[in-house]
Enzyme design. Structure first.
Site, PDB file in Angstrom:
ATOM      1  CG  ASN A 163      -3.738  -2.204   7.094  1.00  0.00           C
ATOM      2  OD1 ASN A 163      -3.210  -1.911   5.582  1.00  0.00           O
ATOM      3  ND2 ASN A 163      -4.643  -2.660   7.569  1.00  0.00           N
ATOM      4  CE1 TYR A 176      -9.436  -2.680  -0.359  1.00  0.00           C
ATOM      5  CE2 TYR A 176      -8.977  -0.547  -0.736  1.00  0.00           C
ATOM      6  CZ  TYR A 176      -8.504  -1.685  -0.258  1.00  0.00           C
ATOM      7  OH  TYR A 176      -6.975  -1.829   0.370  1.00  0.00           O
ATOM      8  CG  HIS A 236      -5.709  -6.511  -0.325  1.00  0.00           C
ATOM      9  ND1 HIS A 236      -6.460  -5.688   0.619  1.00  0.00           N
ATOM     10  CD2 HIS A 236      -5.443  -7.366  -1.022  1.00  0.00           C
ATOM     11  CE1 HIS A 236      -7.575  -7.423   0.136  1.00  0.00           C
ATOM     12  NE2 HIS A 236      -6.865  -7.564  -1.033  1.00  0.00           N
ATOM     13  CE  LYS A 264      -3.594  -2.507   1.955  1.00  0.00           C
ATOM     14  NZ  LYS A 264      -5.085  -2.047   3.208  1.00  0.00           N
ATOM     15  CG  PHE A 314     -12.680   2.313   7.154  1.00  0.00           C
ATOM     16  CD1 PHE A 314     -12.295   2.197   6.492  1.00  0.00           C
ATOM     17  CD2 PHE A 314     -13.894   1.281   8.072  1.00  0.00           C
ATOM     18  CE1 PHE A 314     -12.895   0.084   5.706  1.00  0.00           C
ATOM     19  CE2 PHE A 314     -14.052   0.349   7.794  1.00  0.00           C
ATOM     20  CZ  PHE A 314     -13.475  -0.409   6.498  1.00  0.00           C
ATOM     21  CD  GLU A 335      -8.855  -9.029  -3.296  1.00  0.00           C
ATOM     22  OE1 GLU A 335     -10.244  -8.504  -2.485  1.00  0.00           O
ATOM     23  OE2 GLU A 335      -8.559  -9.193  -3.188  1.00  0.00           O
TER      24      GLU A 335
HETATM   25  P1  IDP Z   1      -8.283  -6.446   5.404  1.00  0.00           P
HETATM   26  O1  IDP Z   1      -7.086  -5.576   4.976  1.00  0.00           O
HETATM   27  O2  IDP Z   1      -7.550  -6.869   6.600  1.00  0.00           O
HETATM   28  O3  IDP Z   1      -8.886  -7.016   5.526  1.00  0.00           O
HETATM   29  P2  IDP Z   1     -10.731  -4.903   6.215  1.00  0.00           P
HETATM   30  O4  IDP Z   1     -11.562  -5.019   6.936  1.00  0.00           O
HETATM   31  O5  IDP Z   1     -10.771  -5.792   4.974  1.00  0.00           O
HETATM   32  O6  IDP Z   1      -9.034  -5.597   6.585  1.00  0.00           O
HETATM   33  O7  IDP Z   1     -10.677  -4.032   5.914  1.00  0.00           O
HETATM   34  C1  IDP Z   1     -10.208  -3.501   4.146  1.00  0.00           C
HETATM   35  C2  IDP Z   1      -9.059  -1.664   4.470  1.00  0.00           C
HETATM   36  O8  IDP Z   1      -9.913  -0.389   5.184  1.00  0.00           O
HETATM   37  C3  IDP Z   1      -7.985  -2.134   5.102  1.00  0.00           C
HETATM   38  O9  IDP Z   1      -6.753  -3.229   5.223  1.00  0.00           O
HETATM   39  C4  IDP Z   1      -7.152  -1.086   5.983  1.00  0.00           C
HETATM   40  O10 IDP Z   1      -6.654  -0.611   4.418  1.00  0.00           O
HETATM   41  C5  IDP Z   1      -8.569   0.083   5.847  1.00  0.00           C
HETATM   42  N1  IDP Z   1      -9.740  -0.027   7.262  1.00  0.00           N
HETATM   43  C6  IDP Z   1     -10.669  -0.544   7.898  1.00  0.00           C
HETATM   44  N2  IDP Z   1     -11.394  -0.281   9.297  1.00  0.00           N
HETATM   45  C7  IDP Z   1     -10.653   0.709   9.085  1.00  0.00           C
HETATM   46  C8  IDP Z   1     -10.961   1.689   9.831  1.00  0.00           C
HETATM   47  O11 IDP Z   1     -11.689   1.307  10.432  1.00  0.00           O
HETATM   48  N3  IDP Z   1     -10.938   3.364   9.687  1.00  0.00           N
HETATM   49  C9  IDP Z   1      -9.634   2.938   8.572  1.00  0.00           C
HETATM   50  N4  IDP Z   1      -9.437   2.379   7.704  1.00  0.00           N
HETATM   51  C10 IDP Z   1      -9.679   0.970   7.550  1.00  0.00           C
HETATM   52 MG    MG Z   2     -10.182  -7.642   4.260  1.00  0.00          MG
END
Ligand code: IDP
Ligand code: MG
Length: 140
Positions: free
Chosen positions: A114, A51, A117, A11, A59, A128
């Site tokens: 984070n 997404y 992905h 990312k 978010f 994807e």
């Molecule tokens: P994952 O990437 O661990 O599967 P998901 O719940 O699918 O997590 O969320 C997709 C992406 O959305 C996350 O990797 C992160 O970048 C972002 N994200 C998830 N929850 C939050 C939040 O509460 N605030 C801001 N960004 C979030």
């Molecule tokens: Mg996810």
């Protein structure tokens, strides 16, 4: 039977901080082989579509803005039990909950930024991967 391919993106926070090479090293050291890879800038509409499952979440706007803020590296990876093993390698979504030694523990800066992905199912790995790569860009 568990599938043997998954999809990842490095990312914008990680590409921007110069962590791309270190993350690719971790992925290869963990036993994944690279079947496709590219450096790319996502457009807003691409990030929105990728997404779309999160479009009702609070978010979503922040996530789309973040994912278009700098280039990403997209890749298709192969290994036995690829989806589950890659999720283990990257760690929990929230960096403070990610286990020691995981990619997110090492490189994530926030829940949004984070670092990587990882697909959450074999079906989504296929969807994807096909979103980012033409079949001619994927090796056997
Ligand atoms: P994952 O990437 O661990 O599967 P998901 O719940 O699918 O997590 O969320 C997709 C992406 O959305 C996350 O990797 C992160 O970048 C972002 N994200 C998830 N929850 C939050 C939040 O509460 N605030 C801001 N960004 C979030
Ligand atoms: Mg996810």
């Amino acid at each position: 039977m568990a599938g043997n391919r998954t999809f990842t993106m490095i990312k914008p926070d990680a590409t921007g901080a110069g962590h791309t090479g270190k993350i690719i090293d971790k992925i290869i050291e963990a036993g994944f082989s690279i079947k496709a890879m590219k450096w790319a800038q996502l457009s807003t509409s691409q990030a929105q579509e990728f997404y779309a499952v999160h479009s009702e979440r609070p978010f979503y706007g922040e996530l789309v803005e973040y994912m278009t803020s700098a280039p990403i590296v997209a890749a298709i990876l192969e290994k036995d039990n690829a989806v589950e093993d890659f999720r283990t390698l990257i760690g929990a979504t929230k960096p403070e909950e990610a286990a020691e030694g995981t990619i997110r523990k090492m490189f994530a800066t926030s829940i949004a930024a984070n670092a990587v992905h990882g697909s959450d199912s074999d079906d989504n790995a296929k969807i994807e991967g096909e979103f980012h790569f033409a079949s001619t860009e994927v090796t056997a």
